[in-house]
Design a protein around this motif. Structure first.
Motif, PDB file in Angstrom:
ATOM      1  N   ILE A   1       0.786  -1.287   0.176  1.00 54.47           N
ATOM      2  CA  ILE A   1       0.103   0.120   0.077  1.00 54.47           C
ATOM      3  C   ILE A   1       0.689   1.376   0.049  1.00 54.47           C
ATOM      4  CG2 ILE A   1      -1.519   1.329   1.576  1.00 54.47           C
ATOM      5  CD1 ILE A   1      -3.100  -1.334   2.120  1.00 54.47           C
TER       6      ILE A   1
ATOM      7  N   ASP B   1      -7.238  -2.137  -5.217  1.00 45.61           N
ATOM      8  CA  ASP B   1      -7.980  -0.812  -5.430  1.00 45.61           C
ATOM      9  C   ASP B   1      -7.119   0.237  -5.883  1.00 45.61           C
ATOM     10  OD1 ASP B   1     -10.424  -2.034  -4.763  1.00 45.61           O
ATOM     11  OD2 ASP B   1     -10.257  -1.543  -2.842  1.00 45.61           O
TER      12      ASP B   1
ATOM     13  N   LEU C   1      -9.803   6.825  -0.391  1.00 43.24           N
ATOM     14  CA  LEU C   1      -9.555   5.317   0.133  1.00 43.24           C
ATOM     15  C   LEU C   1      -8.313   5.462   1.223  1.00 43.24           C
ATOM     16  CD1 LEU C   1      -9.715   2.274  -0.347  1.00 43.24           C
ATOM     17  CD2 LEU C   1      -8.339   2.630  -2.541  1.00 43.24           C
TER      18      LEU C   1
ATOM     19  N   HIS D   1     -10.028   6.192   4.483  1.00 43.98           N
ATOM     20  CA  HIS D   1     -10.465   4.898   4.957  1.00 43.98           C
ATOM     21  C   HIS D   1      -9.481   3.905   5.435  1.00 43.98           C
ATOM     22  CE1 HIS D   1     -13.207   1.424   4.929  1.00 43.98           C
ATOM     23  NE2 HIS D   1     -12.436   0.988   4.116  1.00 43.98           N
ATOM     24  N   LEU D   2      -8.605   3.671   4.677  1.00 43.85           N
ATOM     25  CA  LEU D   2      -7.599   2.770   5.314  1.00 43.85           C
ATOM     26  C   LEU D   2      -7.052   3.373   6.631  1.00 43.85           C
ATOM     27  CD1 LEU D   2      -5.418   2.264   2.227  1.00 43.85           C
ATOM     28  CD2 LEU D   2      -6.397   0.401   3.498  1.00 43.85           C
TER      29      LEU D   2
ATOM     30  N   THR E   1     -12.028   5.738  -7.805  1.00 45.81           N
ATOM     31  CA  THR E   1     -11.476   4.475  -7.472  1.00 45.81           C
ATOM     32  C   THR E   1     -12.528   3.161  -7.997  1.00 45.81           C
ATOM     33  OG1 THR E   1     -12.363   4.055  -5.194  1.00 45.81           O
ATOM     34  CG2 THR E   1      -9.951   5.205  -5.469  1.00 45.81           C
TER      35      THR E   1
ATOM     36  N   GLU F   1      -7.719  -7.386   3.986  1.00 46.90           N
ATOM     37  CA  GLU F   1      -8.509  -6.022   3.330  1.00 46.90           C
ATOM     38  C   GLU F   1      -7.029  -5.105   2.976  1.00 46.90           C
ATOM     39  OE1 GLU F   1     -11.443  -2.666   5.143  1.00 46.90           O
ATOM     40  OE2 GLU F   1     -10.852  -4.180   6.348  1.00 46.90           O
ATOM     41  N   TRP F   2      -5.859  -5.255   3.727  1.00 49.95           N
ATOM     42  CA  TRP F   2      -4.840  -4.403   3.073  1.00 49.95           C
ATOM     43  C   TRP F   2      -4.545  -4.880   1.505  1.00 49.95           C
ATOM     44  CZ3 TRP F   2      -6.454  -2.033   6.718  1.00 49.95           C
ATOM     45  CH2 TRP F   2      -6.076  -2.419   7.971  1.00 49.95           C
TER      46      TRP F   2
ATOM     47  N   HIS G   1      -7.176  -3.714  -0.708  1.00 49.69           N
ATOM     48  CA  HIS G   1      -7.196  -2.172  -1.092  1.00 49.69           C
ATOM     49  C   HIS G   1      -6.100  -1.875  -1.721  1.00 49.69           C
ATOM     50  CE1 HIS G   1     -10.819  -0.966   0.958  1.00 49.69           C
ATOM     51  NE2 HIS G   1     -10.400  -1.148   2.093  1.00 49.69           N
TER      52      HIS G   1
END
Length: 226
Positions: free
Chosen positions: A20, A155, A46, A49-50, A36, A148-149, A152
């Protein structure tokens, strides 16, 4: 089936944080303002959000096994209902963030996420919350975060016009299944992978990780690979 074991699990978790950060370093000011795979979010959103999610994981661990997440999951909500509740929570938390740019949010995310892994290590096997009759341990919740990491990261890569696939998708699938009993992976995954074409409601199926584990994760999380 790959096991969600401590050593490989933490390595995959930290790899997700690192990728990331590496992807974020490629964004220009213009790219941070671009949409995104979540059409309502810019790349900078985003990043915010992270940051929020990493901080939420700390809160849930502080209060486990009686956190607000634990109280919600104990009611065994339907996945679609749970998704709506979490989406409202995500929007509220994002709106409450202090003004910051994408790189600032990513730096805060990385610090929070790495600190969470260090905390989780000391209580790895303790219960975190329950979904129906299934007890999710802290290790399982780390599996959720790890998946999740990497999702994303996909993404962010898609926003840059790139594709991303983790080194060990089967391990991420094992982490997902340890932490997400309400969203099992589909048993059969069509061939092919690629950048985002959009998002659709997540599907469900038997709790197995198919050969196309990364594609299964993309689909279970509501992402549609090309």
């Amino acid at each position: 089936m790959t096991d969600w074991a401590l050593g490989p699990a933490l390595a995959a978790y930290h790899a997700g944080v690192t990728v990331i950060c590496e992807l974020a370093a490629q964004f220009t000011d213009e790219a941070w303002a671009a949409p995104t795979t979540c059409p309502e979010w810019r790349a900078a959103d985003l990043a915010g959000h992270l940051r929020c999610v990493a901080d939420d994981y700390h809160e849930y661990l502080d209060d486990a096994p009686l956190s607000r997440l634990a109280r919600l999951m104990a009611r065994s909500p339907h996945p679609e209902s749970l998704a709506r509740k979490l989406a409202r929570q995500n929007s509220a938390e994002l709106a409450a963030l202090p003004d910051a740019d994408g790189p600032e949010h990513i730096a805060a995310f990385a610090a929070s996420a790495r600190a969470y892994a260090a905390r989780a290590l000391a209580v790895w096997d303790l219960p975190h919350h329950r979904y129906g009759d299934t007890v999710v341990t802290v290790a399982g919740m780390v599996g959720t975060a790890c998946a999740e990491w990497h999702l994303h990261a996909w993404d962010l890569a898609a926003s840059l016009g790139k594709d991303y696939q983790p080194a060990s998708p089967e391990l991420l699938a094992a982490g997902w299944q340890a932490g997400m009993p309400h969203l099992p992976l589909a048993a059969v995954v069509p061939a092919g992978a690629g950048a985002a074409a959009g998002r659709v409601p997540a599907g469900a199926g038997p709790r197995t990780a198919p050969a196309g584990a990364w594609e299964a994760l993309l689909r279970a999380s509501g992402r549609v690979p090309r």
